[in-house]
Design a protein around this motif. Structure first.
Motif, PDB file in Angstrom:
ATOM      1  N   ALA A 297     -19.209   1.182  -6.533  1.00 42.18           N
ATOM      2  CA  ALA A 297     -19.074   0.000  -7.376  1.00 42.18           C
ATOM      3  C   ALA A 297     -18.249   0.632  -8.317  1.00 42.18           C
ATOM      4  O   ALA A 297     -18.488   1.074  -9.516  1.00 42.18           O
ATOM      5  N   MET A 298     -16.764   0.444  -8.163  1.00 40.85           N
ATOM      6  CA  MET A 298     -15.763   1.026  -9.181  1.00 40.85           C
ATOM      7  C   MET A 298     -15.012   0.095 -10.016  1.00 40.85           C
ATOM      8  O   MET A 298     -14.430   0.449 -10.920  1.00 40.85           O
ATOM      9  N   GLN A 299     -15.108  -1.208  -9.667  1.00 43.09           N
ATOM     10  CA  GLN A 299     -14.768  -2.162 -10.722  1.00 43.09           C
ATOM     11  C   GLN A 299     -15.685  -3.509 -10.568  1.00 43.09           C
ATOM     12  O   GLN A 299     -16.354  -3.558  -9.710  1.00 43.09           O
ATOM     13  N   ARG A 300     -15.362  -4.376 -11.502  1.00 46.36           N
ATOM     14  CA  ARG A 300     -16.085  -5.702 -11.610  1.00 46.36           C
ATOM     15  C   ARG A 300     -15.065  -6.815 -11.135  1.00 46.36           C
ATOM     16  O   ARG A 300     -13.924  -6.939 -11.508  1.00 46.36           O
ATOM     17  N   ASN A 301     -15.762  -7.632 -10.094  1.00 42.23           N
ATOM     18  CA  ASN A 301     -14.903  -8.978  -9.738  1.00 42.23           C
ATOM     19  C   ASN A 301     -14.967  -9.982 -10.578  1.00 42.23           C
ATOM     20  O   ASN A 301     -15.676  -9.677 -11.842  1.00 42.23           O
TER      21      ASN A 301
ATOM     22  N   GLY B 260     -18.426 -10.678 -11.963  1.00 40.17           N
ATOM     23  CA  GLY B 260     -19.110  -9.628 -12.873  1.00 40.17           C
ATOM     24  C   GLY B 260     -19.954  -8.620 -11.954  1.00 40.17           C
ATOM     25  O   GLY B 260     -20.813  -7.663 -12.415  1.00 40.17           O
ATOM     26  N   HIS B 261     -19.686  -8.876 -10.616  1.00 41.85           N
ATOM     27  CA  HIS B 261     -20.436  -8.046  -9.682  1.00 41.85           C
ATOM     28  C   HIS B 261     -19.610  -6.612  -9.418  1.00 41.85           C
ATOM     29  O   HIS B 261     -18.293  -6.679  -9.401  1.00 41.85           O
ATOM     30  N   ALA B 262     -20.279  -5.458  -9.310  1.00 43.15           N
ATOM     31  CA  ALA B 262     -19.627  -4.390  -8.930  1.00 43.15           C
ATOM     32  C   ALA B 262     -19.071  -4.363  -7.339  1.00 43.15           C
ATOM     33  O   ALA B 262     -19.858  -4.633  -6.496  1.00 43.15           O
ATOM     34  N   VAL B 263     -17.691  -3.942  -7.394  1.00 42.54           N
ATOM     35  CA  VAL B 263     -17.147  -4.107  -5.897  1.00 42.54           C
ATOM     36  C   VAL B 263     -16.237  -2.739  -5.906  1.00 42.54           C
ATOM     37  O   VAL B 263     -15.865  -2.261  -6.619  1.00 42.54           O
ATOM     38  N   PRO B 264     -16.002  -2.503  -4.503  1.00 46.14           N
ATOM     39  CA  PRO B 264     -15.080  -1.321  -4.150  1.00 46.14           C
ATOM     40  C   PRO B 264     -13.602  -1.497  -4.745  1.00 46.14           C
ATOM     41  O   PRO B 264     -13.412  -2.788  -4.864  1.00 46.14           O
ATOM     42  N   LEU B 265     -12.784  -0.552  -4.846  1.00 49.72           N
ATOM     43  CA  LEU B 265     -11.517  -0.818  -5.205  1.00 49.72           C
ATOM     44  C   LEU B 265     -10.704  -1.309  -3.782  1.00 49.72           C
ATOM     45  O   LEU B 265     -11.317  -1.269  -2.597  1.00 49.72           O
ATOM     46  N   ASP B 266      -9.556  -1.714  -3.730  1.00 52.13           N
ATOM     47  CA  ASP B 266      -8.506  -1.936  -2.842  1.00 52.13           C
ATOM     48  C   ASP B 266      -7.513  -1.186  -2.250  1.00 52.13           C
ATOM     49  O   ASP B 266      -6.642  -0.870  -2.924  1.00 52.13           O
ATOM     50  N   PRO B 267      -7.681  -0.832  -1.191  1.00 53.05           N
ATOM     51  CA  PRO B 267      -6.876   0.396  -0.630  1.00 53.05           C
ATOM     52  C   PRO B 267      -5.613  -0.322  -0.366  1.00 53.05           C
ATOM     53  O   PRO B 267      -4.369   0.838  -0.453  1.00 53.05           O
ATOM     54  N   MET B 268      -5.429  -1.518  -0.044  1.00 56.19           N
ATOM     55  CA  MET B 268      -3.971  -2.062  -0.047  1.00 56.19           C
ATOM     56  C   MET B 268      -3.180  -2.227  -1.442  1.00 56.19           C
ATOM     57  O   MET B 268      -2.076  -2.522  -1.157  1.00 56.19           O
TER      58      MET B 268
END
Length: 187
Positions: free
Chosen positions: A107-111, A114-122
């Motif tokens: 949970a490295m950033q907020r969408n 306001g939900h915690a979500v992973p970062l985007d490798p792309m």
């Protein structure tokens, strides 16, 4: 007759919701129990070896703590340069249970909601996840660079008498890059 059916259906639906809630709480409790065994502060020193065989001494520390319904891993690496300088890198990642037993999403950033979500490798950001299997807590980081090459880092932290055994490896496009093996004593 219709009223009896709807009352019966309503009671069944409530029982279903209640049962699902209990199962969710039990799953969260089980996940917390797994994490609880790793909670603590650990430190040690290691020789880091890169693909060319060059070695550097590193001071390593990790703090694992409970965080909301999951856990947080903070780690630091201090490299001692031959000219006396020190280079410090520090990281912190929050993990939350996924729908899969023993697997945790970062949970490295907020969408926007306001939900915690992973970062985007792309976007050149690391995709991070964790798992607990037996006495080992593993953190994986996947990086995809601008030309599509990848690097996968794996940190295995295994409970051991008095601390954690750290096994780290970095693989780039299938080729091993760096490895570290160190015992981190519980502080």
């Amino acid at each position: 007759m219709t009223l009896v059916f709807f009352q019966s259906f309503r009671i069944s639906a409530l029982n279903l919701v209640f049962s699902a809630g209990i199962l969710f709480l039990l799953a969260v409790s089980a996940a917390q129990a797994d994490v609880e065994r790793f909670v603590g502060e650990y430190s040690g020193q290691a020789q880091m070896q890169d693909a060319s065989g060059h070695e550097e001494t590193r001071d390593l520390s990790v703090t694992i703590s409970e965080y909301k319904k999951g856990f947080q891993v903070q780690w630091e690496s201090v490299t001692h340069k031959s000219d006396g300088r020190k280079k410090t890198k520090a990281y912190s990642v929050d993990f939350q249970p996924s729908d899969r037993d023993g697997i945790y999403s970062a949970a490295m950033q907020r969408n926007v909601f306001g939900h915690a979500v992973p970062l985007d490798p792309m976007k050149g950001e690391p995709f991070v996840w964790g798992r607990i299997v037996g006495d080992t807590l593993t953190v994986f980081s996947l990086f995809v660079d601008q030309n599509g090459d990848y690097e996968l880092q794996q940190f295995d932290r295994t409970l051991n008498d008095g601390g954690l055994q750290l096994e780290f490896q970095s693989v780039r496009n299938g080729e091993p890059q760096r490895t570290v093996s160190a015992f981190l004593k519980r502080n």
